[in-house]
Design a protein around this motif. Structure first.
Motif, PDB file in Angstrom:
ATOM      1  N   ILE A   1      -4.402 -26.262  49.834  1.00  0.00           N
ATOM      2  CA  ILE A   1      -4.978 -25.141  49.091  1.00  0.00           C
ATOM      3  C   ILE A   1      -4.518 -23.801  49.670  1.00  0.00           C
ATOM      4  O   ILE A   1      -4.421 -22.806  48.952  1.00  0.00           O
ATOM      5  CB  ILE A   1      -6.525 -25.249  49.033  1.00  0.00           C
ATOM      6  CG1 ILE A   1      -7.082 -24.417  47.889  1.00  0.00           C
ATOM      7  CG2 ILE A   1      -7.178 -24.860  50.327  1.00  0.00           C
ATOM      8  CD1 ILE A   1      -6.756 -24.954  46.534  1.00  0.00           C
ATOM      9  N   CYS A   2      -4.216 -23.768  50.967  1.00  0.00           N
ATOM     10  CA  CYS A   2      -3.714 -22.531  51.567  1.00  0.00           C
ATOM     11  C   CYS A   2      -2.202 -22.391  51.381  1.00  0.00           C
ATOM     12  O   CYS A   2      -1.611 -21.429  51.872  1.00  0.00           O
ATOM     13  CB  CYS A   2      -4.058 -22.465  53.045  1.00  0.00           C
ATOM     14  SG  CYS A   2      -5.812 -22.332  53.350  1.00  0.00           S
TER      15      CYS A   2
ATOM     16  N   PRO B   1     -15.871 -17.839  45.592  1.00  0.00           N
ATOM     17  CA  PRO B   1     -16.917 -18.877  45.533  1.00  0.00           C
ATOM     18  C   PRO B   1     -16.887 -19.760  46.772  1.00  0.00           C
ATOM     19  O   PRO B   1     -15.923 -19.744  47.543  1.00  0.00           O
ATOM     20  CB  PRO B   1     -16.533 -19.677  44.291  1.00  0.00           C
ATOM     21  CG  PRO B   1     -15.064 -19.508  44.177  1.00  0.00           C
ATOM     22  CD  PRO B   1     -14.743 -18.139  44.713  1.00  0.00           C
ATOM     23  N   ARG B   2     -17.945 -20.548  46.956  1.00  0.00           N
ATOM     24  CA  ARG B   2     -18.022 -21.499  48.060  1.00  0.00           C
ATOM     25  C   ARG B   2     -16.876 -22.495  47.940  1.00  0.00           C
ATOM     26  O   ARG B   2     -16.514 -22.924  46.842  1.00  0.00           O
ATOM     27  CB  ARG B   2     -19.368 -22.221  47.945  1.00  0.00           C
ATOM     28  CG  ARG B   2     -19.694 -23.164  49.069  1.00  0.00           C
ATOM     29  CD  ARG B   2     -21.002 -23.886  48.734  1.00  0.00           C
ATOM     30  NE  ARG B   2     -20.972 -25.259  49.240  1.00  0.00           N
ATOM     31  CZ  ARG B   2     -21.393 -25.611  50.452  1.00  0.00           C
ATOM     32  NH1 ARG B   2     -21.894 -24.713  51.262  1.00  0.00           N
ATOM     33  NH2 ARG B   2     -21.335 -26.863  50.846  1.00  0.00           N
ATOM     34  N   SER B   3     -16.315 -22.860  49.099  1.00  0.00           N
ATOM     35  CA  SER B   3     -15.179 -23.790  49.108  1.00  0.00           C
ATOM     36  C   SER B   3     -15.564 -25.139  48.501  1.00  0.00           C
ATOM     37  O   SER B   3     -16.681 -25.617  48.686  1.00  0.00           O
ATOM     38  CB  SER B   3     -14.710 -23.978  50.549  1.00  0.00           C
ATOM     39  OG  SER B   3     -13.789 -25.024  50.630  1.00  0.00           O
ATOM     40  N   PHE B   4     -14.611 -25.752  47.787  1.00  0.00           N
ATOM     41  CA  PHE B   4     -14.876 -27.055  47.165  1.00  0.00           C
ATOM     42  C   PHE B   4     -14.557 -28.219  48.097  1.00  0.00           C
ATOM     43  O   PHE B   4     -14.772 -29.372  47.759  1.00  0.00           O
ATOM     44  CB  PHE B   4     -14.031 -27.190  45.893  1.00  0.00           C
ATOM     45  CG  PHE B   4     -12.565 -27.200  46.174  1.00  0.00           C
ATOM     46  CD1 PHE B   4     -11.915 -28.396  46.472  1.00  0.00           C
ATOM     47  CD2 PHE B   4     -11.834 -26.019  46.205  1.00  0.00           C
ATOM     48  CE1 PHE B   4     -10.568 -28.405  46.780  1.00  0.00           C
ATOM     49  CE2 PHE B   4     -10.486 -26.031  46.519  1.00  0.00           C
ATOM     50  CZ  PHE B   4      -9.855 -27.225  46.811  1.00  0.00           C
ATOM     51  N   ILE B   5     -14.018 -27.906  49.301  1.00  0.00           N
ATOM     52  CA  ILE B   5     -13.502 -28.975  50.164  1.00  0.00           C
ATOM     53  C   ILE B   5     -14.561 -30.023  50.548  1.00  0.00           C
ATOM     54  O   ILE B   5     -14.210 -31.194  50.695  1.00  0.00           O
ATOM     55  CB  ILE B   5     -12.758 -28.372  51.380  1.00  0.00           C
ATOM     56  CG1 ILE B   5     -11.496 -27.666  50.869  1.00  0.00           C
ATOM     57  CG2 ILE B   5     -12.385 -29.422  52.414  1.00  0.00           C
ATOM     58  CD1 ILE B   5     -10.622 -27.058  51.922  1.00  0.00           C
ATOM     59  N   PRO B   6     -15.857 -29.668  50.693  1.00  0.00           N
ATOM     60  CA  PRO B   6     -16.829 -30.734  50.972  1.00  0.00           C
ATOM     61  C   PRO B   6     -16.772 -31.894  49.983  1.00  0.00           C
ATOM     62  O   PRO B   6     -17.014 -33.040  50.378  1.00  0.00           O
ATOM     63  CB  PRO B   6     -18.171 -30.012  50.891  1.00  0.00           C
ATOM     64  CG  PRO B   6     -17.859 -28.621  51.283  1.00  0.00           C
ATOM     65  CD  PRO B   6     -16.480 -28.339  50.784  1.00  0.00           C
TER      66      PRO B   6
ATOM     67  N   THR C   1     -14.049 -34.139  51.153  1.00  0.00           N
ATOM     68  CA  THR C   1     -14.523 -34.898  52.306  1.00  0.00           C
ATOM     69  C   THR C   1     -15.407 -36.060  51.857  1.00  0.00           C
ATOM     70  O   THR C   1     -15.266 -37.182  52.334  1.00  0.00           O
ATOM     71  CB  THR C   1     -15.337 -33.986  53.243  1.00  0.00           C
ATOM     72  OG1 THR C   1     -14.652 -32.745  53.367  1.00  0.00           O
ATOM     73  CG2 THR C   1     -15.525 -34.612  54.593  1.00  0.00           C
TER      74      THR C   1
ATOM     75  N   ALA D   1     -12.007 -36.845  57.587  1.00  0.00           N
ATOM     76  CA  ALA D   1     -11.457 -35.743  58.386  1.00  0.00           C
ATOM     77  C   ALA D   1     -10.031 -35.419  57.957  1.00  0.00           C
ATOM     78  O   ALA D   1      -9.696 -34.256  57.711  1.00  0.00           O
ATOM     79  CB  ALA D   1     -11.497 -36.113  59.870  1.00  0.00           C
ATOM     80  N   LEU D   2      -9.181 -36.453  57.842  1.00  0.00           N
ATOM     81  CA  LEU D   2      -7.778 -36.175  57.524  1.00  0.00           C
ATOM     82  C   LEU D   2      -7.637 -35.599  56.123  1.00  0.00           C
ATOM     83  O   LEU D   2      -6.816 -34.705  55.889  1.00  0.00           O
ATOM     84  CB  LEU D   2      -6.930 -37.439  57.685  1.00  0.00           C
ATOM     85  CG  LEU D   2      -6.780 -37.942  59.130  1.00  0.00           C
ATOM     86  CD1 LEU D   2      -5.868 -39.147  59.191  1.00  0.00           C
ATOM     87  CD2 LEU D   2      -6.245 -36.855  60.052  1.00  0.00           C
TER      88      LEU D   2
ATOM     89  N   LEU E   1      -7.146 -28.542  53.020  1.00  0.00           N
ATOM     90  CA  LEU E   1      -7.019 -27.167  53.516  1.00  0.00           C
ATOM     91  C   LEU E   1      -5.561 -26.732  53.499  1.00  0.00           C
ATOM     92  O   LEU E   1      -5.227 -25.637  53.024  1.00  0.00           O
ATOM     93  CB  LEU E   1      -7.580 -27.078  54.940  1.00  0.00           C
ATOM     94  CG  LEU E   1      -7.370 -25.737  55.641  1.00  0.00           C
ATOM     95  CD1 LEU E   1      -8.303 -24.690  55.073  1.00  0.00           C
ATOM     96  CD2 LEU E   1      -7.565 -25.853  57.143  1.00  0.00           C
ATOM     97  N   ILE E   2      -4.692 -27.600  54.008  1.00  0.00           N
ATOM     98  CA  ILE E   2      -3.268 -27.256  54.080  1.00  0.00           C
ATOM     99  C   ILE E   2      -2.706 -27.070  52.680  1.00  0.00           C
ATOM    100  O   ILE E   2      -1.964 -26.128  52.406  1.00  0.00           O
ATOM    101  CB  ILE E   2      -2.524 -28.362  54.880  1.00  0.00           C
ATOM    102  CG1 ILE E   2      -2.865 -28.211  56.363  1.00  0.00           C
ATOM    103  CG2 ILE E   2      -1.024 -28.292  54.657  1.00  0.00           C
ATOM    104  CD1 ILE E   2      -2.322 -29.290  57.244  1.00  0.00           C
TER     105      ILE E   2
ATOM    106  N   SER F   1      -9.852 -33.751  54.520  1.00  0.00           N
ATOM    107  CA  SER F   1     -10.323 -32.362  54.515  1.00  0.00           C
ATOM    108  C   SER F   1      -9.220 -31.441  55.012  1.00  0.00           C
ATOM    109  O   SER F   1      -8.981 -30.377  54.441  1.00  0.00           O
ATOM    110  CB  SER F   1     -11.538 -32.188  55.421  1.00  0.00           C
ATOM    111  OG  SER F   1     -12.482 -33.163  55.147  1.00  0.00           O
ATOM    112  N   VAL F   2      -8.555 -31.867  56.091  1.00  0.00           N
ATOM    113  CA  VAL F   2      -7.484 -31.039  56.639  1.00  0.00           C
ATOM    114  C   VAL F   2      -6.313 -30.988  55.656  1.00  0.00           C
ATOM    115  O   VAL F   2      -5.718 -29.924  55.437  1.00  0.00           O
ATOM    116  CB  VAL F   2      -7.055 -31.579  58.021  1.00  0.00           C
ATOM    117  CG1 VAL F   2      -5.814 -30.886  58.509  1.00  0.00           C
ATOM    118  CG2 VAL F   2      -8.186 -31.393  59.010  1.00  0.00           C
TER     119      VAL F   2
END
Lengths: 184, 454
Positions: A131-132, A62-67, A70, A121-122, A128-129, A124-125
């Motif tokens: 969730i990965c 699915p589309r990333s939820f990160i937005p 943010t 910005a911070l 990412l870190i 979101s990053v």
């Protein structure tokens, strides 16, 4: 055990056992991922050296939820900036500077804006870190060329629909260069 | 149908791209690299000596005095911050506009941003004269009340803008590099290289799920950096525009500063890319003449915008009917510092006009020389704005002159040493072209290619 060792053991990754196929042609590889999913396998990984067009659809990612992270982090940053400039300038120690209002909202907009961007910005990053699952110390590598010019599918033994014989046939039929038991 | 030109020359495979780009990190540099690095180190030494003396003895070693309280440090700060903006423009704005040609220059342009902002950031701190008290610029709970910083002041906005810009640029640059660092880790034979790049890559694995989030974050950072970069130079221009000094107090400043920043930044990218093409001949296949031409077009377009702003400022000064404003501009062009004004006009408006000709846009020596002139011109633009406005304001009894000292020169020239030292170390230590981003655009413009399926 020292704190540093504990920390390292927490982020070290021995990986899980499973079965992998390796491709050199990206179109065959995306097709193979689609076929694997259609054959009822769930929770497998597709490893590629760069983001592949069509792999998300093929694997049903699915589309990333990160937005959303943010958005809410940016909102938090902006709200914090609004509150902080108001509290410091108008409440905690109000100082009359050139007769300007204590709560000079237009003058505070640059601060509010920068804090919105910074938090957005911070976070979101950070998301990412997180969730990965990064950072990982020495994660197992199926094939070093998977970050260069090859593409790999990895099915953990615990995955739903795991059947090594079926997967071997499917991968070979889809033009895999190599199939092997491995950890990832 | 209009044919697209290939973005990568020389019919390369994915493996060739990895090999070409990693080679720089994996091999011992040639002598000409060390020769360049040593020259940069020498300039950096000048910077350390000049600024060290200024910190030790005091600001009186520089040209600043009453009435010109803002001199070389502020001018050079604005200059370097402006240089940084082109990097963000290439990495973020061109990304949002889906300009595929940006991929091979984006990494180096971002590196330029990071190093330019690092260089820039030193100058206002050193300009305070007591750099060990620079933390007073931050609002932190203290035992003086607590006394908070004045959030109505553009100088405090600048602290927030520049520090946010530095942070977001570094994060954007680093996150973009993580997959490439994993590539270097996977190729490493040397155990130390494997360890160092393994740690830097954070253990990146490149699964489809990870790429899905990664691409989203990359786009979000691009989307956040775009308004950020516009805000930073707008806020830098507020440092001047919010004051009531004739020559500073104008509404044209934010767009004028942003256009100038892009103009000077692209000139610096062209300077660096011509050097990279000389130092690393293999990169000519990635940073092609088409890339250089595209950047030269942007230099000419933004140069015209800057030229328009120069004219517009003069017109508005006359049209305002304010005699002090009118005098400030006449004094710039014909007063005792007219030489700096005409250096600015020559370098920024006249010289870039050679790019009307395609043969000039595609000529490496010509673009190198033009880019140097643009950089000189843009330094003098900030000098003209800062110093010529300050040296003659409302009352003739408050007039004075500004003279450079040897320490001013050392600070300016030496800052290039700091910038180039960082840049040269980066070129050999980190993947200088984005491996994971170039591969998807490999087929653009190729015979039988699928015209950039990505």
């Amino acid at each position: 055990m020292g704190t540093i060792d504990q920390l390292i053991s927490k982020v070290s990754s021995k990986g899980v056992e499973g079965f992998a196929g390796i491709w050199e042609d990206e179109h065959q590889f995306v097709e193979a991922a689609r076929k694997t999913r259609e054959s009822g396998v769930e929770g497998f990984e597709a490893i590629s050296p760069f983001p592949l067009h069509g792999i998300d659809e093929a694997m049903g990612i699915p589309r990333s939820f990160i937005p959303w992270v943010t958005f809410f982090a940016g909102l938090t940053g902006g709200t914090f900036g609004l509150w902080f400039t108001w509290w410091t300038s108008a409440v905690n120690w109000p100082i009359n500077i050139a007769g300007k209002p204590m709560w000079s909202l237009p003058a505070f907009i640059p601060i509010i804006f920068e804090l919105t961007i910074l938090f957005g910005a911070l976070s979101s990053v950070g998301a990412l870190i997180y969730i990965c699952g990064l950072p990982k110390v020495d994660p197992p590598v199926i094939d070093p060329d998977l970050s260069c010019h090859k593409f790999g599918l990895f099915v953990p033994k615990t995955a739903k629909g795991f059947d090594q014989q079926k997967l071997t046939d499917l991968f070979n039929q889809m033009g895999a260069l190599e199939v092997k038991e491995t950890r990832f | 149908m209009i044919k697209r030109r290939p973005l990568v020359l020389g019919s390369k495979t994915y493996k060739d791209i990895t090999d070409d780009i990693c080679e720089l990190v994996e091999t011992f540099p040639p002598m000409k690299f060390f020769a360049t690095l040593l020259s940069a180190n020498f300039l950096f030494l000048i910077f350390v000596l000049a600024q060290g003396a200024i910190v030790f003895k005091g600001m009186g070693l520089m040209g600043v005095n009453h009435p010109v309280g803002w001199g070389t440090d502020i001018v050079t700060f604005v200059f370097w911050i402006g240089i940084g903006h082109a990097g963000t423009l290439i990495s973020a704005v061109l990304f949002l506009f889906r300009q595929k040609w940006r991929t091979s220059i984006a990494r180096t342009a971002e590196a330029m941003t990071v190093f330019a902002v690092m260089t820039a950031g030193l100058f206002p701190i050193l300009h305070t004269g007591r750099p060990w008290l620079a933390y007073w610029l931050l609002p932190y709970p203290n035992q003086r009340g607590p006394l908070w910083v004045n959030f109505r002041s553009p100088l405090v906005w600048d602290v927030f803008a520049v520090s946010t810009y530095a942070t977001v640029s570094i994060v954007f640059w680093y996150i973009g590099m993580v997959p490439d660092l994993a590539t270097i880790r996977d190729r490493a034979k040397n155990p130390w290289r494997k360890r160092i790049y393994g740690a830097l890559s954070l253990g990146w694995r490149g699964t489809a799920r990870n790429w899905n989030h990664y691409e989203m974050v990359y786009m979000l950072l691009a989307g956040l950096s775009t308004p950020l970069v516009l805000s930073v130079h707008s806020i830098v221009s507020f440092d001047f525009a919010v004051a009531t000094l004739p020559g500073w107090h104008t509404t044209i400043f934010p767009p004028y500063f942003v256009a100038g920043a892009i103009f000077s930044g692209f000139a610096m990218v062209v300077t660096l890319m011509t050097l990279v093409r000389i130092l690393v001949p293999k990169f000519k296949d990635y940073v092609t003449m088409d890339h250089m031409e595209a950047m030269n077009k942007i230099i000419m377009a933004t140069g015209l915008m800057v030229g328009y702003a120069y004219g517009s400022e003069f017109f508005i000064a006359w049209y305002s009917g304010v005699e002090y404003e009118q005098y400030a501009f006449l004094n710039r062009a014909f007063g005792p510092m007219a030489w700096s004004y005409w250096i600015m006009v020559t370098c920024n408006v006249l010289i870039p006009q050679v790019f009307w000709f395609k043969s000039m846009r595609r000529n490496i020596p010509v673009m190198f020389v033009v880019s140097i002139f643009v950089n000189i011109g843009m330094w003098f633009e900030r000098f003209v704005i800062t110093v010529t406005s300050l040296h003659r304001d409302f009352l003739p009894s408050n007039w004075g002159m500004f003279d450079f000292t040897i320490f001013d020169i050392g600070a300016i020239v030496g800052s290039f040493g700091l910038f180039f030292t960082l840049f040269l170390l980066y070129i050999r230590a980190l993947p200088a072209i984005s491996i994971a981003e170039v591969k998807p655009v490999l087929n653009v413009g190729r015979e039988g290619g699928d015209h950039g399926h990505h």
